[in-house]
Design an enzyme around this catalytic site. Structure first.
Site, PDB file in Angstrom:
ATOM      1  N   CYS A 102     -55.479  62.074  41.544  1.00 56.44           N
ATOM      2  CA  CYS A 102     -54.498  61.194  42.186  1.00 56.44           C
ATOM      3  C   CYS A 102     -54.756  61.103  43.685  1.00 56.44           C
ATOM      4  O   CYS A 102     -54.685  60.018  44.273  1.00 56.44           O
ATOM      5  CB  CYS A 102     -53.081  61.704  41.927  1.00 56.44           C
ATOM      6  SG  CYS A 102     -51.790  60.707  42.718  1.00 56.44           S
ATOM      7  N   CYS A 199     -46.682  65.134  38.682  1.00 52.88           N
ATOM      8  CA  CYS A 199     -45.706  64.158  39.162  1.00 52.88           C
ATOM      9  C   CYS A 199     -45.098  63.305  38.053  1.00 52.88           C
ATOM     10  O   CYS A 199     -43.899  63.052  38.040  1.00 52.88           O
ATOM     11  CB  CYS A 199     -46.335  63.278  40.238  1.00 52.88           C
ATOM     12  SG  CYS A 199     -47.809  62.375  39.709  1.00 52.88           S
TER      13      CYS A 199
END
Length: 361
Positions: A102, A199
């Site tokens: 990410c 997340c």
């Protein structure tokens, strides 16, 4: 450092770290624009999703410190570049670290590109790490001064172009001081807890989330001697070194010591478990990593004495670079490492300097 007249786009998550980052940069004279990234679409109304509240926290902080903010949706990019890899890796029996990908693909690529389109010279995030330019003009990624919060492990895939346009204001500040600053300036989120875990999963049970995308495929659970001691629900749902959730806690099998996941036999759908934290099957003296990425663009030389981490928050482990052959790196450790897990990142350090690393095979 004076930022007078310079535009910086700060990734604001609604948390304390990114909020203090934005405030610090404004105090230094930067023209600060806050950018809230939405990287996941599903379950916005579920008990596990905090996206709406996070955005409200960003707006509240921005109003207080006097910066403009906008929201941008990178959910499509995230699913293509990060989540698809996450599922592929788990399906193959490995344990990926999506936060590493990410950072490389979303926060320091899609986000960076968007920031440049807004006329920014640099971006900033609330990561605990440092960037400096050395005498040769190369940008170096360093551990944060507060080693207990250092996040360079997650940033090791960043390259020269990305680091040259990145600021990490919190890299020089202890976490305790960041909390104090938040309270002193009256941030509405000053007491907000730090986010933990992956997340897009949030606080929901990991196994439940994974089961939405990957089917269960039960098979035998065996000891190294080949004795069947139980049944697993699917190899994707376990990781090496795992102790909880194996289902052998009340088993009469074995010698009474705790059970750990030690190996996965994908061809035969078999999960191997061992007893005892220091069982030989859990110790690895040599590892190979691939999909290499080097901050300076060049690998360390074979024979170089380094330190490495094979998981976040692990202490640096002394090692020697045995070989760098194309896209394969071989490391030998001074002491065998515990539960080295395929899919995780092996990250190399020279003191506080993060050199880069690769994916453990």
């Amino acid at each position: 450092m004076s930022g007078a007249g310079k535009r910086v786009v700060v990734g604001m998550s609604g948390g304390v770290d990114s909020s203090v980052t934005a405030w610090l940069l404004k105090q230094q004279g930067y023209e600060v624009i806050g950018l809230f990234m939405k990287n996941w679409e599903d379950d916005d109304d579920s008990e596990y999703c905090s996206t709406r509240q996070d955005w409200l926290d960003v707006v509240s902080v921005a109003d207080l410190i006097g910066v403009d903010v906008e929201a941008v949706n990178f959910a499509a990019e995230y699913k293509d570049r990060v989540f698809a890899d996450f599922l592929r890796e788990y399906s193959a029996g490995r344990t990926p670290n999506p936060d590493v990908l990410c950072n490389a693909e979303i926060k320091f690529k899609a986000f960076l590109d968007h920031a440049m389109s807004l006329g920014a010279e640099t971006i900033a995030t609330g990561h605990y790490a440092r960037v400096r330019q050395n005498a040769a003009g190369r940008f170096e990624l360093l551990k944060a001064l507060d080693h207990t919060k250092d996040q360079s492990y997650f940033l090791h895939r960043l390259n020269q172009a990305q680091l040259s346009r990145t600021l990490f204001p919190l890299g020089e500040i202890p976490k305790t001081r960041v909390r104090e600053i938040a309270a002193e300036i009256g941030l509405p989120n000053a007491k907000k807890k730090d986010s933990t875990g992956i997340c897009f999963i949030g606080e929901r049970p990991f196994r439940d989330f994974l089961n939405r995308y990957l089917p269960t495929k039960p098979g035998p659970m065996k000891t190294p001697e080949g004795k069947v001691v139980g049944e697993h629900i699917g190899l994707a749902f376990y990781t090496l070194g795992q102790r909880k959730g194996i289902g052998l806690g009340g088993s009469r099998e074995g010698n009474g010591d705790a059970w750990y996941v030690a190996r996965k036999d994908m061809a035969n759908n078999t999960l191997y478990v061992v007893q005892g934290h220091d069982h030989p099957w859990l110790l690895t003296p040599v590892l190979t990593a691939s999909d290499l990425s080097w901050v300076a663009g060049e690998p360390p030389a074979a024979g170089a004495a380094m330190a490495a981490k094979t998981r976040y928050r692990q202490s640096d482990a002394a090692c020697t670079v045995q070989a760098v052959d194309g896209d394969a790196l071989t490391l030998r450790f001074a002491e065998a490492q515990w539960a080295v897990t395929p899919g995780q990142s092996a990250v190399l350090y020279d003191g506080d300097i993060c050199l880069g690393g690769g994916i453990i095979q």
